[in-house]
Design an enzyme around this catalytic site. Structure first.
Site, short mmCIF file in Angstrom:
data_model
loop_
_atom_site.label_atom_id
_atom_site.label_comp_id
_atom_site.label_asym_id
_atom_site.label_seq_id
_atom_site.Cartn_x
_atom_site.Cartn_y
_atom_site.Cartn_z
N ALA A 76 1.32 -0.81 0.24
CA ALA A 76 0.11 -0.04 0.02
C ALA A 76 0.61 1.07 -0.09
O ALA A 76 0.27 2.30 -0.59
CB ALA A 76 -1.15 0.37 0.98
N THR A 77 2.19 1.24 0.94
CA THR A 77 2.74 2.58 0.78
C THR A 77 2.97 2.58 -0.30
O THR A 77 3.44 4.04 -1.33
CB THR A 77 4.25 2.27 1.33
OG1 THR A 77 4.03 1.89 2.68
CG2 THR A 77 5.23 2.86 1.39
N ASN A 158 -6.71 3.34 10.42
CA ASN A 158 -5.70 1.21 11.42
C ASN A 158 -4.56 1.81 12.38
O ASN A 158 -5.01 0.63 13.25
CB ASN A 158 -4.42 1.92 10.32
CG ASN A 158 -3.31 2.31 10.53
OD1 ASN A 158 -4.10 4.38 9.85
ND2 ASN A 158 -1.94 2.87 10.56
N GLN A 186 -6.90 -1.33 5.27
CA GLN A 186 -7.83 -1.25 6.47
C GLN A 186 -8.90 -2.25 6.04
O GLN A 186 -9.85 -2.86 6.69
CB GLN A 186 -7.36 -0.81 7.72
CG GLN A 186 -5.56 -0.22 8.26
CD GLN A 186 -5.51 -1.51 8.73
OE1 GLN A 186 -6.01 -2.71 9.18
NE2 GLN A 186 -4.69 -1.24 9.03
N SER A 206 -2.84 -4.08 0.09
CA SER A 206 -2.17 -4.53 0.14
C SER A 206 -2.23 -5.52 1.01
O SER A 206 -3.08 -6.06 1.87
CB SER A 206 -1.64 -3.33 1.85
OG SER A 206 -0.17 -4.62 2.39
N ALA A 207 -1.42 -6.40 0.44
CA ALA A 207 -1.60 -8.20 0.61
C ALA A 207 -1.68 -8.99 2.20
O ALA A 207 -2.33 -9.01 2.73
CB ALA A 207 -1.43 -9.60 0.02
N HIS A 208 -0.76 -7.88 3.35
CA HIS A 208 -0.65 -8.84 3.90
C HIS A 208 -1.32 -8.75 5.38
O HIS A 208 -1.64 -8.77 6.14
CB HIS A 208 1.11 -8.21 4.84
CG HIS A 208 1.33 -6.91 5.30
ND1 HIS A 208 1.38 -6.19 6.61
CD2 HIS A 208 1.60 -5.87 4.37
CE1 HIS A 208 1.46 -5.32 6.26
NE2 HIS A 208 1.29 -5.11 5.24
N THR A 244 9.98 -7.13 -12.94
CA THR A 244 9.27 -8.31 -13.47
C THR A 244 8.38 -8.25 -12.55
O THR A 244 8.76 -8.27 -11.73
CB THR A 244 10.71 -9.41 -13.78
OG1 THR A 244 11.29 -9.17 -14.32
CG2 THR A 244 9.87 -10.50 -13.22
N CYS A 331 4.06 0.73 12.00
CA CYS A 331 5.24 2.26 11.56
C CYS A 331 5.38 3.35 12.61
O CYS A 331 6.42 3.76 12.38
CB CYS A 331 4.92 3.07 9.85
SG CYS A 331 3.38 3.51 10.16
N1 PLP Z 1 -2.35 2.46 4.64
C1 PLP Z 1 -2.83 1.85 5.43
C2 PLP Z 1 -3.84 2.51 6.85
C3 PLP Z 1 -1.80 0.70 6.57
O1 PLP Z 1 -2.40 0.45 7.89
C4 PLP Z 1 -0.77 0.56 5.76
C5 PLP Z 1 -0.11 -0.48 7.17
O2 PLP Z 1 0.09 -0.72 8.52
C6 PLP Z 1 -0.36 1.23 4.95
C7 PLP Z 1 -1.17 1.81 4.22
C8 PLP Z 1 1.30 0.58 4.95
O3 PLP Z 1 0.62 -0.36 3.53
P1 PLP Z 1 2.15 -1.46 3.17
O4 PLP Z 1 2.73 -2.17 4.85
O5 PLP Z 1 1.77 -2.46 2.90
O6 PLP Z 1 3.52 -0.87 2.87
#
Ligand code: PLP
Length: 392
Positions: A76-77, A158, A186, A206-208, A244, A331
């Protein structure tokens, strides 16, 4: 059930365990079907290309978008950076971009916007949020009317889990021709999102966060033409993001999305019931417990509470070997300053310093909920009696 080391994981906003069904798909595309999707000269390439296409369909269908809208990224970042920086460089051709954003956005949005502003490429307008972290539709309407190029309001926060009225926001943005970036990291797979219905310009995921692997995500957009790439090189993803493709990760993201589409409606009410049970147990043990965020519109798995006048760091120090909960976003935890989200909500210092984020997920059990309530309330008793003794 606690894991082999006796630990309970209640930090599902930070990340989620990979679903074994997703892991099996990732494994297959690492070990067996390992081709490069751009290898057009043999069937290994075809197989990988089919996996990427299937994943685009599964990602798109979870958020109500066609496969052609999906751009795969490293998470997502990167999706957020591509949307904001790519838009600033692409659509606006060097003109100063006007961005309106919520102060409770993730640092990926805040810091990308701030960096553009520092370099003189953007002018930032911060929206207000109330004590529950809610934006005001009236304010969004008036700021869009005044002339904003890009609006950034996340779908679900989040930290406190507050869910925004995404359809209404998108509707206002499109009325004024404002591009709308919805960070749905989220929210995807937890609440229903329909890009076609809502008219969102850019959606990051984001997948995780949905039981997929780390390091893979997507930007979903009907407006690729508005973006300049951030990464140059090969012709992958129609020149928007060279390199790739991470086929195994992408296949895992696709499978994670497919499973969320199938299981969301059953999982989320069960998760909310466990969340409510934990809240009830904590309230019984800690009469002055404060619930943060919007009690009515929040993620099913989110329980954000404050133990007033009881420093959260001291609570975490007592529970950390047995229970994974957080003082804030992954983070930024480890940073002593109180969360920018709680600050923007205008919460008093006593609530701010006692805040704990709990994230409940698909595999949280009833037994873990009961144990977690005991662990947290014992820690609170210990810390608060020390605080009281120190004050008397
Ligand atoms: N945006 C939100 C609301 C998130 O909670 C997060 C991850 O904590 C991110 C963006 C960033 O995601 P990624 O870890 O996939 O870069």
């Amino acid at each position: 059930m606690p894991d082999a080391r006796g630990r309970i994981y209640l930090d599902y906003h930070a990340t989620t365990p990979v679903d074994p069904r997703v892991a099996a798909v990732v494994m297959r595309y690492m070990v067996e079907a390992f081709g490069n999707p751009n290898s057009v000269d043999h069937s290994f390439g075809d197989e990988a290309d089919e996996a990427v296409h299937r994943a685009s369909e599964d990602v798109g269908s979870l958020v109500g978008a066609p496969a052609s809208y999906v751009v795969f990224t490293s998470g997502a970042t990167e999706s957020i950076n591509l949307a904001i920086q790519g838009f600033a460089r692409g659509a606006l051709k060097g003109r100063r971009i006007r961005i309106a954003l919520s102060p409770t956005e993730h640092s990926a949005v805040l810091e990308t916007c701030r960096s553009l502003a520092r370099d003189g490429h953007a002018e930032l307008h911060f929206l207000h949020v109330d004590e529950a972290g809610r934006v005001s539709l009236e304010e969004i309407e008036s700021i869009c009317r005044a002339g904003i190029d890009l609006l950034c309001v996340m779908a679900a926060n989040n930290e406190v889990g507050t869910v925004a009225p995404v359809s209404e926001i998108a509707c206002i943005a499109s009325k004024f021709g404002t591009a709308y970036l919805c960070d749905a990291t989220q929210a995807v797979g937890r609440i229903s999102i329909d890009m076609a219905r809502d008219g969102i310009t850019f959606l990051a995921l984001s997948a995780h966060k949905i039981h997929g692997p780390k390091g893979v995500g997507a930007l979903v957009t009907p407006a690729r033409r508005l973006l300049s790439p951030l990464i140059y090189g090969g012709e992958q993803q129609r020149h928007l993001r060279a390199g790739t493709l991470n086929v195994a990760g992408i296949a895992g993201l696709g499978e994670a999305c497919r499973l969320r589409s199938e299981e969301l409606s059953v999982d989320e009410p069960a998760i909310a019931a466990r969340r409510d049970r934990l809240h009830q147990l904590l309230r019984e043990a800690v009469p002055e417990l404060v619930l943060n965020g919007d009690p009515l519109n929040r993620l099913a798995g989110n329980l954000h509470v404050s133990f007033p006048n009881c420093p959260n760091g001291a609570v975490i120090a007592r529970v950390r070997d047995h229970l994974a909960v957080a003082t804030g976003a992954a983070c930024s935890s480890g940073i002593e300053a109180p969360s920018h989200v709680l600050r923007a909500m205008g919460l008093p210092d006593s609530v701010l310093h006692g805040a704990i984020r709990i994230g409940i997920g698909k595999w949280t059990t009833d037994e873990e909920i009961e144990l977690a309530a005991d662990i947290l309330s014992n820690a609170w008793r210990d810390v608060s009696s020390r605080v009281k003794r120190a004050r008397s």
